[in-house]
Design a protein around this motif. Structure first.
Motif, PDB file in Angstrom:
ATOM      1  N   ALA A  56      28.012  37.872  33.409  1.00 57.58           N
ATOM      2  CA  ALA A  56      28.700  36.694  32.872  1.00 57.58           C
ATOM      3  C   ALA A  56      28.311  36.452  31.413  1.00 57.58           C
ATOM      4  N   ASP A  59      30.060  39.163  29.195  1.00 62.15           N
ATOM      5  CA  ASP A  59      31.488  38.896  29.063  1.00 62.15           C
ATOM      6  C   ASP A  59      31.756  37.695  28.153  1.00 62.15           C
ATOM      7  N   LYS A  86      32.707  32.430  34.777  1.00 61.12           N
ATOM      8  CA  LYS A  86      32.593  33.829  35.195  1.00 61.12           C
ATOM      9  C   LYS A  86      31.580  34.033  36.321  1.00 61.12           C
TER      10      LYS A  86
END
Length: 177
Positions: A56, A59, A86
Motif C-alpha cells: 500500500a 502504490d 489500498k
C-alpha cells in the motif's frame, strides 16, 4: 496388616501397566506444542500484515513521485486516506496508521529518525513534505500491530504495550512533472 508379597506384587503390576501413558505424555507436551503453533501463526500474520502495508505504501508513494499529490494540493490527511484505501480490513487504518513523508536534496543527505524512543515507546512522526520535481523523497508508513504470544521467550514486540511497529518505506526521486 497386608502381606508384604502382595504389596510388592502390586508394585510390579503397576510398573508393567502401560495404559494411560500416552495421555500423560501428551499432557506434558501439549502446552509447549500449542504455544509453538500459536507463535508460528502469529509470526505469519505479522509478516503478512507487513507485506500488505509495504504494498500500500509503494502504490501510494507513486502519486507523490509523479507529482499528482503536489499538483492537486493534497494534504497529509489526503495521502493517509490514499494509503488506507489500498489496505483491506486488516488494519484499523483511521486510528492506527501514521505516514511520514520527507524530502531531501540528494540521497547522501537522507537521515531518518527512529519512531521508537530510548524508553521503547512509539513516537509517531508527522511530517508531510512531498517536495518538488527532482527531489529525493522518503515515504514511511507505520502501524502498531498487537502481539498476543509473548511467553516462552518468544516475543516479537518492540514497543511497550506488547506491540510490534510495522514499517513500510519507499525512497525515490520525484519525476520532473
Amino acid at each position: 496388616m497386608p502381606h508384604p508379597l502382595t504389596f510388592v506384587a502390586a508394585l510390579r503390576r503397576f510398573r508393567r501397566n502401560r495404559r494411560g501413558s500416552a495421555a500423560v505424555e501428551f499432557a506434558m507436551i501439549a502446552p509447549m506444542f500449542i504455544a509453538l503453533l500459536f507463535a508460528i501463526l502469529e509470526s505469519a500474520m505479522v509478516f503478512f500484515a507487513s507485506q500488505v502495508l509495504e504494498t500500500a505504501t509503494q502504490d501510494s508513494a507513486r502519486m507523490i513521485m509523479t507529482g499528482q499529490e503536489q499538483n492537486a494540493g493534497k494534504t497529509q490527511t489526503d495521502f493517509k486516506a490514499a494509503v488506507c484505501s489500498k489496505i483491506p480490513a486488516l488494519f484499523d487504518c483511521v486510528n492506527g496508521i501514521t505516514v511520514d513523508v520527507r524530502n531531501f536534496p540528494q540521497f547522501a543527505t537522507v537521515s531518518l529518525p527512529s519512531p521508537i524512543d530510548a524508553n521503547g515507546n512509539y513516537v509517531p512522526p508527522s511530517n508531510y513534505s512531498p517536495g518538488g520535481p527532482g527531489d529525493i523523497v522518503v515515504v514511511r508508513a507505520f502501524y502498531q500491530w498487537p502481539i498476543f504470544v509473548t511467553g516462552l521467550g518468544f516475543n516479537l514486540a518492540d514497543v511497550s504495550g506488547s506491540k510490534k511497529v510495522l514499517t513500510a518505506t519507499a525512497a525515490f526521486q520525484n519525476e520532473p512533472y
